[in-house]
Design a protein around this motif. Structure first.
Motif, PDB file in Angstrom:
ATOM      1  N   ASP A  54       6.487 -10.023   3.379  1.00  0.00           N
ATOM      2  CA  ASP A  54       7.660  -9.246   2.992  1.00  0.00           C
ATOM      3  C   ASP A  54       7.793  -9.110   1.483  1.00  0.00           C
ATOM      4  N   SER A  55       6.815  -9.612   0.731  1.00  0.00           N
ATOM      5  CA  SER A  55       6.822  -9.460  -0.726  1.00  0.00           C
ATOM      6  C   SER A  55       6.811  -7.974  -1.080  1.00  0.00           C
ATOM      7  N   LYS A  56       7.486  -7.627  -2.163  1.00  0.00           N
ATOM      8  CA  LYS A  56       7.600  -6.211  -2.524  1.00  0.00           C
ATOM      9  C   LYS A  56       6.251  -5.624  -2.913  1.00  0.00           C
ATOM     10  N   VAL A  57       5.486  -6.333  -3.744  1.00  0.00           N
ATOM     11  CA  VAL A  57       4.147  -5.897  -4.140  1.00  0.00           C
ATOM     12  C   VAL A  57       3.191  -7.063  -3.953  1.00  0.00           C
ATOM     13  N   ILE A  58       2.076  -6.810  -3.258  1.00  0.00           N
ATOM     14  CA  ILE A  58       1.084  -7.854  -2.991  1.00  0.00           C
ATOM     15  C   ILE A  58      -0.225  -7.471  -3.674  1.00  0.00           C
ATOM     16  N   VAL A  59      -0.729  -8.389  -4.481  1.00  0.00           N
ATOM     17  CA  VAL A  59      -2.009  -8.202  -5.163  1.00  0.00           C
ATOM     18  C   VAL A  59      -2.968  -9.266  -4.639  1.00  0.00           C
ATOM     19  N   ALA A  60      -4.130  -8.844  -4.172  1.00  0.00           N
ATOM     20  CA  ALA A  60      -5.114  -9.778  -3.624  1.00  0.00           C
ATOM     21  C   ALA A  60      -6.384  -9.740  -4.458  1.00  0.00           C
ATOM     22  N   ILE A  61      -6.913 -10.933  -4.750  1.00  0.00           N
ATOM     23  CA  ILE A  61      -8.186 -11.072  -5.455  1.00  0.00           C
ATOM     24  C   ILE A  61      -9.083 -11.934  -4.586  1.00  0.00           C
ATOM     25  N   ASN A  62     -10.181 -11.369  -4.127  1.00  0.00           N
ATOM     26  CA  ASN A  62     -11.081 -12.095  -3.248  1.00  0.00           C
ATOM     27  C   ASN A  62     -12.470 -11.466  -3.354  1.00  0.00           C
ATOM     28  N   LYS A  63     -13.503 -12.288  -3.285  1.00  0.00           N
ATOM     29  CA  LYS A  63     -14.868 -11.750  -3.386  1.00  0.00           C
ATOM     30  C   LYS A  63     -15.363 -11.173  -2.065  1.00  0.00           C
ATOM     31  N   ASP A  64     -14.620 -11.433  -0.969  1.00  0.00           N
ATOM     32  CA  ASP A  64     -15.006 -10.938   0.348  1.00  0.00           C
ATOM     33  C   ASP A  64     -14.282  -9.631   0.644  1.00  0.00           C
TER      34      ASP A  64
END
Length: 316
Positions: free
Chosen positions: A276-286
């Motif tokens: 439910d976070s307003k903006v989601i940023v994901a960092i992942n090598k997969d």
């Protein structure tokens, strides 16, 4: 019908989650459930009662002041609620560790079904709550005369802490139940915002690889952003992060303005606590990591290169 809210406090100030419970109660009131009362059970807690009286939408504050309420033991708080429960149609508490400790006792002793972790109010007897780790929303209608409810605070915008003009009434405190006693409390002193109240959260997962990486890679970014530090259950179970930093179905539920998931694959249990976070940023090598399916922004790359680069960019 009248609504009773069990306020969470430390005998000095009211916790912000209580303001979200008042917001849920306000929706019930608008649906026809009547006035909103707030119970302050504590020791030397008159200042907390005065603070509660200023909360927007509150009609009356009930102060039960006794030394055996000082540490918020669930048995004593529940007994105080039961002493006045017959005057109410709804009893609400925030779905925090405090509320989850007290509400089930009240529901069991009243022989009613507790309605847990509601995220929306449809009517005075109908509510929405997540099930299956948040993958589905159940609509629950209760026929109980008195409804005991816990409120997911991230789903209700807190009401204003000032502006109200409620009266304060003193209750005769119930006797100490004598079935439990407070032994000690170890408090964690945070230099960063509290996880559940932070506007920005930086969380790390198993991809960090070690406790050293968790403590060396994430804090510089969190400091630049003024963010709280979180972690996935995998990171906590591996010993990278403390238990109180866990975000997810079995951890803390957060809904900040910005959530950064670093080295987190995105198990459904974790998503239930932050989606439910307003903006989601994901960092992942997969590239195939499930976290990218809900991320607003995704960056495929080695976190050990990307995060330091982000910190350098933010410093300029």
């Amino acid at each position: 019908m009248t609504i009773l809210i069990i306020a969470e406090h430390d005998n000095q100030t009211i916790r912000s989650a209580t303001l979200s419970a008042v917001a849920a109660a306000a929706q019930l009131s608008n649906a026809g459930a009547g006035d909103i009362h707030v119970l302050i059970a504590g020791s030397d807690a008159a200042r907390v009662a005065d603070e509660a009286a200023k909360i927007a939408g509150v009609g009356n504050v009930l102060l039960a002041d006794a030394t055996h309420f000082s540490d918020g033991l669930a048995e004593n708080i529940a007994a105080q609620v039961l002493a006045i429960a017959h005057d109410y149609s709804h009893v609400l508490a925030a779905a925090t560790a405090y509320g989850k400790n007290i509400a089930p006792r009240i529901a069991a002793l009243l022989d009613v079904a507790q309605i847990s972790d509601i995220t929306a109010v449809e009517a005075v007897d109908t509510f929405q709550r997540p099930i299956y780790a948040g993958n589905a929303i159940a609509t629950v209608k209760s026929g109980d005369k008195l409804k005991v409810i816990t409120v997911r605070s991230t789903s209700f915008e807190p009401v204003a802490a000032v502006g109200g003009t409620a009266s304060v009434s003193s209750l005769v405190p119930v006797a100490d139940c004598g079935v439990s006693r407070f032994v000690s409390r170890d408090l964690t002193k945070l230099e960063r915002p509290e996880l559940t109240a932070a506007q920005i959260v930086v969380s790390g997962g198993r991809g960090l690889g070690s406790v050293e990486n968790y403590t060396n890679v994430l804090p510089p970014l969190a400091d630049r952003l003024g963010a709280a530090l979180g972690a996935s259950r995998a990171a906590v179970d591996a010993g990278y992060a403390p238990n109180d930093s866990q975000v997810g179905q079995t951890g803390k539920i957060v809904a900040p303005q910005l959530y950064m998931a670093i080295g987190i694959s995105g198990a459904i249990q974790h998503l239930a606590g932050m989606k439910d976070s307003k903006v989601i940023v994901a960092i992942n090598k997969d590239l195939e990591a499930p976290i990218f399916s809900i991320a607003d922004y995704g960056l495929v790359g080695d976190l050990f290169d990307v995060v330091p680069e982000l910190v350098r960019e933010l410093a300029e």
